[in-house]
Write a protein that holds these residues in place. Structure first.
Motif, PDB file in Angstrom:
ATOM      1  N   TRP A   1      31.487  21.170  27.596  1.00  0.00           N
ATOM      2  CA  TRP A   1      29.939  21.632  27.531  1.00  0.00           C
ATOM      3  C   TRP A   1      28.986  20.813  26.998  1.00  0.00           C
ATOM      4  CZ3 TRP A   1      27.040  24.393  30.467  1.00  0.00           C
ATOM      5  CH2 TRP A   1      25.788  24.939  29.807  1.00  0.00           C
ATOM      6  N   ASP A   2      29.479  20.019  26.201  1.00  0.00           N
ATOM      7  CA  ASP A   2      28.587  19.144  25.355  1.00  0.00           C
ATOM      8  C   ASP A   2      27.864  18.196  26.301  1.00  0.00           C
ATOM      9  OD1 ASP A   2      31.163  18.245  25.735  1.00  0.00           O
ATOM     10  OD2 ASP A   2      30.947  16.903  24.163  1.00  0.00           O
ATOM     11  N   GLY A   3      28.354  17.889  27.416  1.00  0.00           N
ATOM     12  CA  GLY A   3      27.992  16.877  28.291  1.00  0.00           C
ATOM     13  C   GLY A   3      26.736  17.367  29.160  1.00  0.00           C
ATOM     14  N   GLU A   4      26.904  18.584  29.240  1.00  0.00           N
ATOM     15  CA  GLU A   4      25.905  19.459  30.008  1.00  0.00           C
ATOM     16  C   GLU A   4      24.446  19.598  29.097  1.00  0.00           C
ATOM     17  OE1 GLU A   4      25.450  21.283  32.892  1.00  0.00           O
ATOM     18  OE2 GLU A   4      27.346  20.748  33.751  1.00  0.00           O
ATOM     19  N   LEU A   5      24.776  19.830  27.784  1.00  0.00           N
ATOM     20  CA  LEU A   5      23.627  19.998  26.883  1.00  0.00           C
ATOM     21  C   LEU A   5      22.988  18.446  26.647  1.00  0.00           C
ATOM     22  CD1 LEU A   5      25.389  22.183  24.403  1.00  0.00           C
ATOM     23  CD2 LEU A   5      23.522  22.758  25.773  1.00  0.00           C
ATOM     24  N   PHE A   6      23.766  17.551  26.593  1.00  0.00           N
ATOM     25  CA  PHE A   6      23.392  16.116  26.420  1.00  0.00           C
ATOM     26  C   PHE A   6      22.710  15.384  27.677  1.00  0.00           C
ATOM     27  CE2 PHE A   6      23.145  11.582  25.425  1.00  0.00           C
ATOM     28  CZ  PHE A   6      23.211  12.004  23.648  1.00  0.00           C
ATOM     29  N   ALA A   7      22.830  15.871  28.817  1.00  0.00           N
ATOM     30  CA  ALA A   7      22.286  15.437  29.975  1.00  0.00           C
ATOM     31  C   ALA A   7      21.077  16.071  30.182  1.00  0.00           C
ATOM     32  CB  ALA A   7      23.187  15.742  31.110  1.00  0.00           C
ATOM     33  N   GLY A   8      20.609  17.093  29.607  1.00  0.00           N
ATOM     34  CA  GLY A   8      19.197  17.549  29.764  1.00  0.00           C
ATOM     35  C   GLY A   8      18.756  18.741  30.849  1.00  0.00           C
ATOM     36  N   ASN A   9      19.969  19.153  31.575  1.00  0.00           N
ATOM     37  CA  ASN A   9      19.882  20.099  32.514  1.00  0.00           C
ATOM     38  C   ASN A   9      20.927  20.969  32.417  1.00  0.00           C
ATOM     39  OD1 ASN A   9      18.666  21.614  34.563  1.00  0.00           O
ATOM     40  ND2 ASN A   9      19.695  20.361  36.285  1.00  0.00           N
ATOM     41  N   PRO A  10      21.321  21.687  31.532  1.00  0.00           N
ATOM     42  CA  PRO A  10      22.534  22.645  31.446  1.00  0.00           C
ATOM     43  C   PRO A  10      22.669  23.605  32.466  1.00  0.00           C
ATOM     44  CG  PRO A  10      21.178  23.223  29.651  1.00  0.00           C
ATOM     45  CD  PRO A  10      20.524  21.936  30.269  1.00  0.00           C
ATOM     46  N   ASP A  11      23.974  23.770  33.169  1.00  0.00           N
ATOM     47  CA  ASP A  11      24.050  24.715  34.056  1.00  0.00           C
ATOM     48  C   ASP A  11      24.519  26.002  33.318  1.00  0.00           C
ATOM     49  OD1 ASP A  11      24.646  26.176  36.323  1.00  0.00           O
ATOM     50  OD2 ASP A  11      25.943  25.029  37.242  1.00  0.00           O
ATOM     51  N   TRP A  12      23.709  26.868  32.984  1.00  0.00           N
ATOM     52  CA  TRP A  12      24.138  28.026  32.319  1.00  0.00           C
ATOM     53  C   TRP A  12      25.157  29.071  32.913  1.00  0.00           C
ATOM     54  CZ3 TRP A  12      22.854  27.309  27.501  1.00  0.00           C
ATOM     55  CH2 TRP A  12      21.766  26.472  27.016  1.00  0.00           C
ATOM     56  N   SER A  13      25.168  28.863  34.277  1.00  0.00           N
ATOM     57  CA  SER A  13      26.213  29.663  35.034  1.00  0.00           C
ATOM     58  C   SER A  13      27.573  29.046  34.763  1.00  0.00           C
ATOM     59  CB  SER A  13      26.031  29.663  36.565  1.00  0.00           C
ATOM     60  OG  SER A  13      25.953  28.372  37.155  1.00  0.00           O
ATOM     61  N   THR A  14      27.592  27.710  34.630  1.00  0.00           N
ATOM     62  CA  THR A  14      28.901  27.142  34.251  1.00  0.00           C
ATOM     63  C   THR A  14      29.538  27.746  32.768  1.00  0.00           C
ATOM     64  OG1 THR A  14      28.376  25.080  35.323  1.00  0.00           O
ATOM     65  CG2 THR A  14      30.150  24.950  33.577  1.00  0.00           C
ATOM     66  N   LEU A  15      28.781  27.863  31.883  1.00  0.00           N
ATOM     67  CA  LEU A  15      28.923  28.176  30.541  1.00  0.00           C
ATOM     68  C   LEU A  15      29.529  29.764  30.714  1.00  0.00           C
ATOM     69  CD1 LEU A  15      29.001  28.105  27.388  1.00  0.00           C
ATOM     70  CD2 LEU A  15      26.524  29.095  27.511  1.00  0.00           C
TER      71      LEU A  15
ATOM     72  N   GLY B   1      26.701   9.861  17.021  1.00  0.00           N
ATOM     73  CA  GLY B   1      27.096   8.312  17.052  1.00  0.00           C
ATOM     74  C   GLY B   1      27.980   8.272  18.084  1.00  0.00           C
ATOM     75  N   GLN B   2      28.899   9.091  18.339  1.00  0.00           N
ATOM     76  CA  GLN B   2      29.818   9.192  19.171  1.00  0.00           C
ATOM     77  C   GLN B   2      29.464   9.666  20.639  1.00  0.00           C
ATOM     78  OE1 GLN B   2      33.867  10.082  18.292  1.00  0.00           O
ATOM     79  NE2 GLN B   2      34.160   8.581  16.854  1.00  0.00           N
ATOM     80  N   GLY B   3      28.649  10.790  20.165  1.00  0.00           N
ATOM     81  CA  GLY B   3      28.006  11.606  21.447  1.00  0.00           C
ATOM     82  C   GLY B   3      27.288  10.829  22.367  1.00  0.00           C
ATOM     83  N   ALA B   4      26.318  10.033  21.574  1.00  0.00           N
ATOM     84  CA  ALA B   4      25.309   9.266  22.535  1.00  0.00           C
ATOM     85  C   ALA B   4      25.887   8.499  23.657  1.00  0.00           C
ATOM     86  CB  ALA B   4      24.742   8.513  21.680  1.00  0.00           C
ATOM     87  N   THR B   5      27.180   7.778  23.271  1.00  0.00           N
ATOM     88  CA  THR B   5      27.868   7.187  24.322  1.00  0.00           C
ATOM     89  C   THR B   5      28.674   8.058  25.233  1.00  0.00           C
ATOM     90  OG1 THR B   5      27.950   5.271  22.741  1.00  0.00           O
ATOM     91  CG2 THR B   5      29.489   5.187  24.442  1.00  0.00           C
ATOM     92  N   ARG B   6      29.635   8.867  24.525  1.00  0.00           N
ATOM     93  CA  ARG B   6      30.498   9.574  25.345  1.00  0.00           C
ATOM     94  C   ARG B   6      29.858  10.516  26.065  1.00  0.00           C
ATOM     95  NH1 ARG B   6      33.882  10.325  28.214  1.00  0.00           N
ATOM     96  NH2 ARG B   6      36.139  10.772  28.101  1.00  0.00           N
ATOM     97  N   CYS B   7      28.759  11.305  25.840  1.00  0.00           N
ATOM     98  CA  CYS B   7      28.591  12.378  26.679  1.00  0.00           C
ATOM     99  C   CYS B   7      27.245  12.120  27.531  1.00  0.00           C
ATOM    100  CB  CYS B   7      27.835  13.600  25.628  1.00  0.00           C
ATOM    101  SG  CYS B   7      28.979  14.533  24.609  1.00  0.00           S
ATOM    102  N   HIS B   8      26.873  10.825  27.311  1.00  0.00           N
ATOM    103  CA  HIS B   8      25.707  10.478  28.218  1.00  0.00           C
ATOM    104  C   HIS B   8      26.322  10.005  29.657  1.00  0.00           C
ATOM    105  CE1 HIS B   8      22.512   8.284  30.125  1.00  0.00           C
ATOM    106  NE2 HIS B   8      21.558   8.460  28.885  1.00  0.00           N
TER     107      HIS B   8
END
Length: 764
Positions: A42-56, A454-461
């Motif tokens: 779910w962190d990837g959804e939040l980081f990408a700027g358009n979270p799909d709330w139905s997925t959550l 620090g890791q999220g900027a690379t891993r979740c983007h």
């Protein structure tokens, strides 16, 4: 048509490729392994700027299996009834022998071991629930249970052990014949576990009368939980093979081995004193200890693969054990502080009615709801077989920090009742214990400043890690070609986020979608806006700072705070839906979500004000929040509503604090407070009668209770039975607010011990 891609490459992609290779930091081997070991959820959804709330909302609801529920109803309840935390911490400084035996026999140390080896194979949710409930009774007992069920020999063997290792060790760990510990941290390597100096050298040596290939080990470890009583030692070390006996280049990297504690040369048994708590924790050392090669976990094939193994297991443990302790503090303080704030009176009022107290109670109730929500969402990810390193880092950092905050609030409200240690004190040992949770498995400062963003900027983007891999491709032509396609997608992604962020800014997010209606709908819209703003800010930060971003820890921490509070808010929304949109819980929901949005705004404000590149922060603020950040902290109205809810019996209170162990014994301290709380609630109508009579001038408003009751009986304000009911309630109230007293001899008996016997000369 064919000329367009070549022109794009020439004027856009190739120059960007060269710039990218220049500014982006190279990924170290340990960083790469850490990222590859984890997964994006779910962190990837939040980081990408358009979270799909139905997925959550469609993630599975947390549920216990019938076997798990049966264990909680029976073995766990029996264990809780056996625990006396004052006796454990202040008297014995250890768990009683019968508790150790019960834990071993009933498989509390094998919650995660597969059933085919005699373990229970419980879910992450069940594991977390068990640890949380124990922790409301005794942190020392909870730590004792949680460690073998997180990072340790059991988990490492389950995932990586050879068949022979599994068949020998796992049944012994499952039935309690062996007690495990895992030695990772040392004097020179704490949060930076990858820098461990402990060394092994591949060599030939004698074992059981034969010369065999093995490892000569030298180590010096500390802070190792269960080490003083462990019978088998898991050990992480760096391995070298100077003579090429394995046919590999030296050094080989971090390796993990399993060593019997009674093996020649193993030093084990001494204890640390972790802020006075009484879980077993101590050092272990060894000098030139020879072990055969088949003691390496996974055998020779896993030589040098220890870092990957540790990262995978650490992320799971970080998402279960320490968040469970933080959640336990919430359940404990919400239940007991609410009761105490009603039972305790000052100036003729229940102290919870004072707004200063209500403000702190608002935090306790709101944060507790959020802690439980984050616990269940995080364990859901683990039970979905994800390995979300960023999510578990968020959970570990913020849940232990939230627990520290509400412990301070609870201490303030209980005041003198909380600072006198004794059998009646149910939060004092937790106050000492919370810094332990904050320190272990990565100190919180490191977790916040380096890991989450620090890791999220690379891993979740969605594109940066792939772009970095393309830039690192030794085949430059192929790398440039891969980069071209990724760059076009990245540009489209960034452009859309900027356009939507600007639209959100001027429409106040009114046109963002929400999967629900009602009072929580607007929170989805506002969180989507914050997600867009984070995506834009992250892209600009990486573009303008490049490799320097790693060193800008304060900026990284603030952007990590945005991601973290987006995750915590998501957990609250998910919990509210999972539990059937309980209307009585809305004050807790509003408090939690208003807090998260306010923290996101504060983090953005700090990031823009302190952005390292001149003008960039101001530009981002103008672009993303042109008419200001209108996200206020939780209102006083909501805080007062929560305070009233904490002081009112009902289903809402049970939902909020269902993990708190109350007990049934006459001496159980929380049970004493609960009995007084119930009794005082029972006389609420009678207290109103006295108040009305006082207002009419029939009775004094204050004074000695017995005299006021006698007068009320004379005037027929109260009946004889009602007077007796008030007296009984007041007796319970009086007992509940007392603190413990000790004969002076107790202090003489308990202060003789540790100082004279400490071995300061051997401390690392």
């Amino acid at each position: 048509m064919s000329s367009q891609p070549s022109l794009r490459r020439r004027y856009i992609s190739d120059p960007a490729f060269k710039f990218f290779k220049k500014v982006l930091p190279p990924l170290s081997i340990t960083e790469r392994e850490a990222m590859e070991a984890g997964s994006v959820w779910w962190d990837g959804e939040l980081f990408a700027g358009n979270p799909d709330w139905s997925t959550l909302l469609h993630y599975p609801k947390p549920r216990l299996s019938s076997d798990e529920q049966d264990f909680l109803d029976n073995q766990l309840e029996t264990l809780l009834g056996m625990l006396d935390d004052f006796d454990i911490v202040q008297e014995r400084k250890d768990l009683p022998p019968e508790v150790w035996e019960f834990m071993k026999r009933e498989k509390f140390f094998s919650l995660i071991i597969p059933k085919e080896f005699g373990g229970l194979a419980f879910s992450a949710y069940a594991n977390s629930t068990i640890v949380s409930r124990i922790a409301t009774r005794s942190l020392s007992a909870a730590v004792t249970v949680m460690v073998p069920n997180s990072l340790g020999p059991g988990e490492l063997l389950t995932h990586y052990g050879t068949e022979d290792q599994k068949n020998y060790w796992l049944p012994r760990l499952a039935n309690g014949d062996d007690v495990p510990c895992f030695a990772l941290t040392g004097p020179e390597a704490g949060s930076d576990a990858g820098s461990i100096p402990d060394m092994g050298v591949v060599c030939m040596g004698e074992f059981e009368g034969k010369e065999v290939l093995g490892i000569s080990l030298t180590w010096n470890k500390r802070y190792i939980t269960l080490a003083p009583v462990a019978t088998v030692l898991g050990l992480a070390f760096k391995l070298q093979d100077p003579d090429g006996l394995l046919g590999e280049e030296s050094p080989l990297g971090i390796t993990c081995a399993l060593i019997p504690a009674d093996h020649k040369g193993v030093e084990i048994g001494e204890r640390h004193n972790p802020l006075g708590l009484s879980f077993m924790n101590g050092p272990t050392r060894g000098q030139d200890v020879f072990i055969p090669m088949d003691w390496v976990i996974g055998g020779q094939d896993y030589v040098g693969k220890g870092w990957r193994m540790l990262v995978e297991c650490l992320s799971a443990g970080r998402g279960i054990s320490l968040p469970a302790l933080g959640t336990a503090v919430g359940h404990l303080t919400a239940r007991t502080t609410g009761a105490y704030a009603y039972v305790r009176k000052q100036f003729g009022m229940h102290i919870g009615k004072f707004e200063g107290v209500a403000e702190a109670m608002g935090r306790i109730g709101g944060y507790t709801y959020m802690l439980e929500a984050a616990r269940t969402l995080t364990t859901t990810s683990l039970d979905m077989k994800e390995k979300p390193g960023i999510v578990t880092a968020i959970a570990k950092y913020h849940m232990t920090e939230l627990a520290r905050t509400i412990l301070n609030d609870s201490m303030d409200i209980h005041a003198g009742r909380a600072i006198q240690l004794g059998p009646m004190n149910y939060i004092g040992h937790h106050y000492f214990g919370m810094p332990v949770a904050i320190t272990v498995e990565g100190a919180n400062i490191l977790t916040r400043n380096l890991m989450i963003f620090g890791q999220g900027a690379t891993r979740c983007h969605p594109y940066v890690l792939q772009e970095m891999e393309a830039a690192a491709n030794p085949d430059s032509a192929k790398g440039a070609e891969e980069f071209d396609g990724l760059l076009m997608k990245h540009i489209g992604f960034a452009t859309k986020n900027v356009m939507m962020a600007v639209t959100n800014a001027f429409t106040r997010s009114r046109f963002n979608g929400s999967p629900v209606s009602g009072e929580t709908a607007d929170y989805y819209r506002q969180l989507s806006r914050m997600s867009r703003a984070l995506a834009v800010t992250a892209d600009v930060s990486m573009l303008s700072l490049g490799g320097e971003l790693k060193r800008r820890e304060m900026l990284s921490a603030r952007l990590g705070d945005v991601l973290s509070h987006l995750y915590l808010a998501s957990a609250v929304l998910k919990r509210f839906e999972d539990e059937g949109r309980q209307q009585a819980d809305l004050p807790f929901v509003h408090y939690s979500l208003q807090h998260c949005l306010h923290q996101c705004a504060n983090a953005f404000d700090g990031a823009f004000n302190n952005f390292p590149r001149k003008g960039v922060g101001r530009t981002l603020r103008t672009l993303l929040f042109p008419i200001g950040m209108h996200y206020d902290a939780p209102s006083d109205v909501v805080a007062n509503q929560i305070a009233d809810l904490l002081m009112t019996p009902g289903a809402h209170r049970e939902r909020l604090t269902h993990l708190c162990y109350v007990g049934t014994k006459e001496s159980d301290p929380i049970a004493i407070m609960e009995r007084a709380f119930d009794a005082m609630q029972g006389i609420k109508p009678l207290e109103k009668k006295l108040a009305v009579a006082a207002k009419k001038g029939q009775l004094p408003a204050k004074g000695i209770l017995a005299e006021r009751l006698e007068k009320a009986l004379e005037l027929n304000v109260l009946t004889k039975d009602e007077v007796e009911q008030i007296k009984q309630a007041d007796a319970l109230r009086s007992k509940a607010i007392q603190v413990d007293n000790f004969d002076p001899s107790w202090f003489a008996d308990t202060t003789k011990s540790a100082v004279s016997r400490s071995k300061k000369g051997k401390a690392a």
